[in-house]
Design an enzyme around this catalytic site. Structure first.
Site, PDB file in Angstrom:
ATOM      1  CE  LYS A  11      -4.512   1.092   0.443  1.00 64.70           C
ATOM      2  NZ  LYS A  11      -5.630  -0.205   0.269  1.00 64.70           N
TER       3      LYS A  11
HETATM    4  N1  GLU Z   1      -7.185   0.056  -3.023  1.00 64.74           N
HETATM    5  C1  GLU Z   1      -7.829  -1.247  -3.184  1.00 64.74           C
HETATM    6  C2  GLU Z   1      -7.903  -2.062  -1.943  1.00 64.74           C
HETATM    7  O1  GLU Z   1      -7.891  -1.432  -0.869  1.00 64.74           O
HETATM    8  C3  GLU Z   1      -7.708  -1.698  -4.611  1.00 64.74           C
HETATM    9  C4  GLU Z   1      -6.113  -2.245  -4.484  1.00 64.74           C
HETATM   10  C5  GLU Z   1      -5.822  -2.698  -6.147  1.00 64.74           C
HETATM   11  O2  GLU Z   1      -6.500  -2.613  -6.947  1.00 64.74           O
HETATM   12  O3  GLU Z   1      -4.749  -3.260  -6.149  1.00 64.74           O
HETATM   13  O4  GLU Z   1      -8.210  -3.292  -2.140  1.00 64.74           O
END
Ligand code: GLU
Length: 417
Positions: free
Chosen positions: A105
């Protein structure tokens, strides 16, 4: 003392599940902290000619199952602990969903609403440049998250292509792009679509359908809006919605399309015609069958538990329920569909986008939705099976499925060297 530190919450959830499945100590040690924590400070030219320093993060939690994967958050509240927690949850999410990805993240500490489009573009480009080859199409693949969007992903992809890897085949370094620039159809609504599939499948277990229930949604950003749209199209009644402007109730059911126009015009849900305005506390007391937190973390807290009338909570946001609140809700018989499965639709369709880019293909919306449905329902079934076998909460069962997959791969690969 009760702490709402997100990383502590993530660690507590992991330790509980690791005990439950008797995870070997070595794997437990590895998984208990992120592999890499990247922090970058970078200067950006503001519209008034001054330079401002921004701080950005990319936390790479684990890549046993494949490249690191996870969103980039733009918010003034982004800090190291938050991003570490969110990266950890991505590892469980991708493992649970059976994707060939690990967990990561990122984020930039800034309020995107305080910047012009030009400033945002410079911030995103400079951040991407600062990350350099810490991201890559087979190494670490960012995506949108709270506060960021498809346009920002296109800037990231373009900056990467121009500064790190000039080749043409690097579109898949980022997912969640606009369709014109290599994004997948259905990615914008994917998290909401996944929430709806997850709820529909859960209701089926008790012989019910989405059209039988009333719903309250906290949040009307990408996830909340699309959740409302998909569930309404499936026949559900969305009777209350909250956002940063306040909360509204409409017991006959809201029309998400006209609410969307209202929000675009006025900036928030409050003042939507034929609705009653609610205080934040009243919102949580609404007489809905299903409550869907689709905003930020730590929203379902002990002091709100008493008020909640819903018998099902679907965690469309990451980490919306504190551990203490969860215990009390479970004791009261409330069913909680946990974030790592409920909101996995986004990363699943990110995976589809990554495959399409890799194969130079474009799938139809029907194909994307159907493949998403299959993966969601399959994961829901595995979680339910584990829940019955282990006699545990749905969150613990979801973790157990994820940890089983990681454990099997560690068993077979061994720990390097
Ligand atoms: N931000 C989204 C999540 O928390 C999507 C992450 C992604 O598509 O890699 O799952």
């Amino acid at each position: 003392m009760v702490s709402n530190n997100l990383y502590e919450t993530a660690q507590r959830q992991f330790e509980r599940a690791a005990d439950l499945v008797d995870l070997p100590v070595a794997y437990r040690t590895i998984l208990s902290s992120p592999k890499n924590e990247i922090i970058v400070n970078f200067p950006v030219l503001m519209d008034d000619g001054a330079y401002r320093l921004f701080r950005g993060y990319r936390i790479q939690h684990n890549n046993l199952l494949g490249p690191y994967k996870g969103g980039i958050r733009f918010s003034e509240y982004v800090d190291l602990d938050e991003v570490k927690a969110l990266a950890t949850w991505m590892t469980w999410k991708t493992a649970l969903m059976g994707l060939p990805f690990g967990g990561a993240k990122g984020g930039i500490t800034m309020d995107p609403r305080m910047h012009s489009r030009d400033e945002l573009r410079r911030i995103v480009r400079r951040f991407t440049h600062a990350l350099g080859n810490n991201i890559g199409p087979e190494h670490d693949i960012p995506a949108p998250d709270l506060g960021s969007n498809a346009e920002a992903m296109v800037w990231m992809m373009d900056t990467y292509a121009n500064s790190v890897d000039g080749g043409q085949n690097v579109k898949r370094v980022v997912t969640g792009k606009t369709v014109e620039c290599g994004g997948s159809v259905g990615r914008d609504k994917a998290t909401g679509q996944g929430v709806a599939f997850c709820l529909a499948h859960h209701l089926e277990l008790s012989g019910r359908a989405v059209s039988d229930v009333s719903i309250a949604i906290q949040g009307f950003g990408n996830v909340g809006e699309h959740t409302a749209r998909v569930l309404t199209a499936m026949g559900a009644r969305v009777i209350a919605i909250a956002d940063m402007s306040g909360a509204i109730e409409c017991s006959d059911g809201l029309d998400p399309e006209s609410l969307w126009f209202h929000v675009n015009k006025t900036g928030g849900v409050v003042g939507y015609p034929d609705s009653r305005e609610l205080s934040a506390d009243e919102f949580f007391s609404v007489d809905a069958d299903v409550l869907i937190p689709a905003a930020i973390e730590n929203q379902i807290t002990v002091d709100r538990v008493e008020r909640i009338k819903a018998s099902i909570i679907v965690e469309a946001a990451n980490g919306p329920t504190t551990p203490e609140a969860e215990l009390q809700l479970i004791e009261r018989g409330v069913e909680i569909l946990p974030d790592i499965i409920a909101n996995a639709g986004g990363v699943v369709v990110s995976y589809f986008e990554w495959i399409q880019n890799k194969m130079s293909q474009q799938w139809s919306l029907a194909t994307v939705d159907e493949e998403l449905r299959k993966l969601m329902w399959d994961a829901c079934d595995r979680v339910e099976e584990r829940r019955l076998a282990l006699r545990c909460s749905r969150r613990d069962a979801a973790y157990a499925v994820a940890l089983d997959r990681l454990r099997t791969v560690y068993d077979q690969r061994g720990i390097f060297p």
